[in-house]
Structures are given as C-alpha cells and as structure tokens.
Design a protein around this motif. Structure first.
Motif, PDB file in Angstrom:
ATOM      1  N   LEU A  83       0.654  -1.057  -0.643  1.00  0.00           N
ATOM      2  CA  LEU A  83       0.061  -0.100   0.165  1.00  0.00           C
ATOM      3  C   LEU A  83       1.065   1.281  -0.203  1.00  0.00           C
ATOM      4  O   LEU A  83      -0.017   2.344   0.099  1.00  0.00           O
ATOM      5  N   GLU A 138      -6.372   7.120  -2.873  1.00  0.00           N
ATOM      6  CA  GLU A 138      -6.407   6.019  -3.249  1.00  0.00           C
ATOM      7  C   GLU A 138      -6.834   5.290  -1.759  1.00  0.00           C
ATOM      8  O   GLU A 138      -7.077   4.627  -2.325  1.00  0.00           O
ATOM      9  N   LEU A 151      -9.976   2.754  -1.209  1.00  0.00           N
ATOM     10  CA  LEU A 151      -9.668   1.570  -0.492  1.00  0.00           C
ATOM     11  C   LEU A 151     -10.442   1.245   1.394  1.00  0.00           C
ATOM     12  O   LEU A 151     -10.980   0.537   0.811  1.00  0.00           O
ATOM     13  N   HIS A 152      -9.895   2.159   1.833  1.00  0.00           N
ATOM     14  CA  HIS A 152     -11.004   2.132   3.178  1.00  0.00           C
ATOM     15  C   HIS A 152     -12.440   2.223   2.857  1.00  0.00           C
ATOM     16  O   HIS A 152     -12.984   0.891   3.976  1.00  0.00           O
ATOM     17  N   GLN A 170     -13.979   1.526   0.495  1.00  0.00           N
ATOM     18  CA  GLN A 170     -14.266  -0.481  -0.378  1.00  0.00           C
ATOM     19  C   GLN A 170     -14.491  -1.785   1.192  1.00  0.00           C
ATOM     20  O   GLN A 170     -15.415  -2.529   0.786  1.00  0.00           O
ATOM     21  N   ASP A 189     -16.531   7.574  -1.382  1.00  0.00           N
ATOM     22  CA  ASP A 189     -15.551   7.163  -1.730  1.00  0.00           C
ATOM     23  C   ASP A 189     -14.583   8.712  -0.559  1.00  0.00           C
ATOM     24  O   ASP A 189     -13.382   8.065  -0.995  1.00  0.00           O
TER      25      ASP A 189
END
Length: 161
Positions: free
Chosen positions: A4, A11, A15-16, A18, A108
């Motif tokens: 990561l 980004e 991702l967090h 998701q 997001d």
C-alpha cells in the motif's frame, strides 16, 4: 498482501471505503463514520493554513492566523445513510467557536461540499437535543445560501493529498 505504500492518500481512503463496505456486509462493522472527523480537520487546516488545536481543547478544533476559532465537522454521506447531520455540537451557547467548518464527503471520501458557516447561522439552524445536552446541525443544501456562509468546496477538495 498488497504493498500500500505506493498508493496516494486519496487512493488509500477510497480503498478504506471499499473495505468498510465488505466488513459491513460480513457484519463486522455497523457504521461508516471513521476517519471522517480527522480527515475533515486535516483538509480544512491544510486548505486555509489553520493551526489545529490540541485534542483536549474545548469547543473548537483549529485557529486561523487572525485568531478565528473553528469548530470542524465532517460527514460521509453513505448510500446506506444519506443523513447530513453533523456530530453533536456541545455548549453552543458558550461561544467556544466563531465559525463552523463543515464538509460532506461522498462514499469514497471525496469532498462533495464544504462551507464556512458563521456561528449565528449555526445557532439559528440548530436544534437542542436534551438527552445528549447538545445541538444537532444538519448541513443541508440551503445552508450555502445563508448570509455570511462561504462555499469552501474548491479549497477543501484541493487540499486532499
């Protein structure tokens, strides 16, 4: 496990979001709030050059170069919870802050809307909640047209690392 370290902050936050969705679908998590507050404080301070107050400071989160005290609130609007109600405002009558800096994030963690709201507007649009001894404030779209409110969306969005 993926590396990561090569991802940008934006980004990683996406991702967090998701990961949070997957953990909620598995019943591991129940809410969608973190790291909303810390991100809101970071972005406003980066965008406007404010100094963050210590975590224990009562009633405000940052100070501007001119001494203006800011209470910073963020809300991540989520497809499962579209509420724009910000977290509790304690001791509103105490005058601990001059301006409420509010930001709405999308699913997001992208900045959707941000505003700088004078305390008198917050007082006029807040509702007292007795069982929490606090005020609730909902960052509705019409807040941006209230007298003295500054749209800070562009500056706060541009501060995303």
């Amino acid at each position: 496990m993926a590396d990561l370290t090569q991802l940008t902050a934006a980004e990683l936050l996406a991702l967090h979001a998701q990961i949070g969705e997957d953990l909620r679908s598995r019943g591991v998590l129940r809410t969608a709030n973190n790291p909303t507050g810390d991100l809101a404080e970071y972005l406003f301070c980066a965008a406007f050059g404010w100094t963050q107050a210590p975590n224990s400071e009562r009633g405000f989160d940052a100070t501007g170069p001119d001494g203006t005290r800011f209470q910073i609130k963020g809300r991540r609007v989520h497809r499962r919870n579209p509420s724009r109600q910000l977290s509790a405002i304690r001791d509103l009558a105490g005058g601990h802050f001059d301006v409420l800096a509010g930001v709405i994030f999308d699913d997001d963690f992208c900045v959707f809307r941000a505003a700088l709201i004078p305390r008198d507007v917050v007082e006029a649009r807040s509702t007292y909640v007795a069982h929490t001894n606090s005020h609730k404030f909902i960052l509705r779209e019409d807040v941006w047209s209230a007298p003295g409110v500054r749209d800070a969306t562009a500056e706060v969005a541009a501060a995303m690392p």
